[in-house]
Design an enzyme around this catalytic site. Sequence first.
Site, PDB file in Angstrom:
ATOM      1  N   LYS A 125       0.807  -1.221   0.000  1.00 46.35           N
ATOM      2  CA  LYS A 125       0.000   0.000   0.000  1.00 46.35           C
ATOM      3  C   LYS A 125       0.843   1.274   0.000  1.00 46.35           C
ATOM      4  O   LYS A 125       0.430   2.293  -0.564  1.00 46.35           O
ATOM      5  CB  LYS A 125      -0.941   0.001   1.210  1.00 46.35           C
ATOM      6  CG  LYS A 125      -1.880  -1.205   1.257  1.00 46.35           C
ATOM      7  CD  LYS A 125      -2.761  -1.272   0.029  1.00 46.35           C
ATOM      8  CE  LYS A 125      -3.795  -2.386   0.108  1.00 46.35           C
ATOM      9  NZ  LYS A 125      -3.238  -3.729  -0.024  1.00 46.35           N
ATOM     10  N   GLU A 209      -3.066   7.681   7.241  1.00 48.11           N
ATOM     11  CA  GLU A 209      -3.732   8.639   6.370  1.00 48.11           C
ATOM     12  C   GLU A 209      -4.903   9.278   7.100  1.00 48.11           C
ATOM     13  O   GLU A 209      -5.384   8.756   8.119  1.00 48.11           O
ATOM     14  CB  GLU A 209      -4.211   7.977   5.076  1.00 48.11           C
ATOM     15  CG  GLU A 209      -5.294   6.942   5.254  1.00 48.11           C
ATOM     16  CD  GLU A 209      -5.712   6.305   3.936  1.00 48.11           C
ATOM     17  OE1 GLU A 209      -4.899   6.310   2.985  1.00 48.11           O
ATOM     18  OE2 GLU A 209      -6.837   5.792   3.864  1.00 48.11           O
ATOM     19  N   HIS A 244     -15.611  -4.098   7.690  1.00 48.87           N
ATOM     20  CA  HIS A 244     -14.860  -3.564   6.551  1.00 48.87           C
ATOM     21  C   HIS A 244     -14.900  -4.493   5.346  1.00 48.87           C
ATOM     22  O   HIS A 244     -14.070  -4.361   4.435  1.00 48.87           O
ATOM     23  CB  HIS A 244     -13.397  -3.276   6.935  1.00 48.87           C
ATOM     24  CG  HIS A 244     -13.238  -2.305   8.054  1.00 48.87           C
ATOM     25  ND1 HIS A 244     -13.510  -0.966   7.915  1.00 48.87           N
ATOM     26  CD2 HIS A 244     -12.845  -2.485   9.338  1.00 48.87           C
ATOM     27  CE1 HIS A 244     -13.281  -0.348   9.061  1.00 48.87           C
ATOM     28  NE2 HIS A 244     -12.893  -1.250   9.941  1.00 48.87           N
ATOM     29  N   ARG A 301      -7.177  -8.240  -9.349  1.00 46.60           N
ATOM     30  CA  ARG A 301      -7.853  -9.498  -9.651  1.00 46.60           C
ATOM     31  C   ARG A 301      -9.295  -9.204 -10.014  1.00 46.60           C
ATOM     32  O   ARG A 301      -9.742  -8.054  -9.975  1.00 46.60           O
ATOM     33  CB  ARG A 301      -7.839 -10.400  -8.413  1.00 46.60           C
ATOM     34  CG  ARG A 301      -8.408  -9.702  -7.178  1.00 46.60           C
ATOM     35  CD  ARG A 301      -8.614 -10.639  -6.021  1.00 46.60           C
ATOM     36  NE  ARG A 301      -8.886  -9.940  -4.766  1.00 46.60           N
ATOM     37  CZ  ARG A 301     -10.055  -9.439  -4.409  1.00 46.60           C
ATOM     38  NH1 ARG A 301     -11.081  -9.521  -5.238  1.00 46.60           N
ATOM     39  NH2 ARG A 301     -10.210  -8.841  -3.237  1.00 46.60           N
TER      40      ARG A 301
END
Length: 506
Positions: A125, A209, A244, A301
């Site tokens: 990430k 973030e 999530h 994917r």
Amino acid sequence: MTDSTVTSRPFDNVLVANRGEIALRVLRTCHEQGLNTVAVYSTPDRSAPHVRRADEAYHIGPAEAAQSYLDSEAILEAARRSGADAIHPGYGFLSENAAFAEACAEAGVHFVGPPAAAIRAMGDKTAARQLMKEAGVPMAPGTTDAVASTEEGEEIAEDIGYPVLIKAAAGGGGKGMRIVHEPEHFAGAMDRAQGEAASSFGDGRVFIEKYIEEPRHIEFQILADHHGNTVHLFERECSIQRRHQKVIEEAPSSVLTPEVRREMGEAAVAAAESCGYRNAGTVEFLVDADLNYYFMEMNTRLQVEHPVTEWVTGVDLVAEQLRVAQGEALGYATDDLSINGHAMESRVYAEDPVSNFLPDPGPLKRHSAPSGVGVRVDAGVEEGGEVLIHYDPMISKVTTWGRDREAAIDRMIRALDEYEVASMATTIPFCRFAMEHEGFRAGDFTTHFVDEEFDPSALQLEDPERDELAALAATLYYAETQADEAPTIAANGREDRSPWRQRRRP
């Protein structure tokens, strides 16, 4: 410009390195294209639907995924024994494993997916955020490198401004993620995020973030070929989630304006091109109340929720994956595509929504799926089978199409009312709750829908006595009529009783 590393050599024999509904989904398109198919299976999946639908099947290990569906050597050995010249990984398991993509290339087998370098770049990430920064793709304020220490993290969080989100650099699916609202909670949250990241991914690195409050989760489907063509196939709304993880999706989103859709689509294409992407992928964004959008991650994917995109575009995404993997050009641009109507998807899991969606695997004594105009059911398990504790507890995906969003919702309610499952708790009542919720029907919801709006006491639960009688009747029927239908696997692991065998390409 054509990628000189790709060959246009077609393939004839596709091994599907997965199980359940996605394995069946890929097998069906392969059969439509006249391709021979190879399934792999763990010991408890010996008689699973995907094994019986393939032209051949090979045993690859025991129930534990690490010793079967995640065992790249066992899968490549099955490819060698069957003569497979391509491997489709589906989603999950090895689908985003760069080392496996490289191993396929070394073995001379097409990997139906992106290059290993793209998987690796987007799988990290922090590396992905750096690429997005260079490509000019909007991101939430935060770091592009892993945070070295708690003290550094606290300074960054103060600079960004609370609340902040601590996320695993190698993560996904909500693991290694913590929201921090106050400075005094930062150190503990970072320790927990790092620990969970290390145990889940073998990599404890995290980054920080800005936390976007009241966000919507909107993703763009992209396709890229080896001839320099990258297109997007519009967006999917995926904001209804638990832990999530998505449970309801739709296409298109009810909130995007044509202008924002165009901008986000262009950003998704830029994201894909920044890492030399090929094949199908999804660029995920968080969108705030003012329709500001921020890159979140790229899934390298095919997505679980791809059917809603297929409904509204008419594009078979698996067929496109196979075409691209064989070196064919897409032959169209985004401007050649349009959004036709609206599509909804409800994921039917063996989970109890009354008990915080705890898994409830076991024998599936009754399974009668809905049908009719505008209804599609992708099921991975059949009546008389079992939802195994070893894997994701998905039973099926129900998708509906309507001329507009209201029609798609109403059709989904009808489909969910028709769906009969006995012997386990499922997410069907929750999905129906969402479809009838005033905020959802109005398009006024965020990723906090489950936490803020879901009331388990309002669920229309099944009648236990009726379900028990239905389950008993189904069990007796199955025992009498299906006992002799299980396939017999030869000693060498090969099974060739597929009803599609005669349809292969000569």
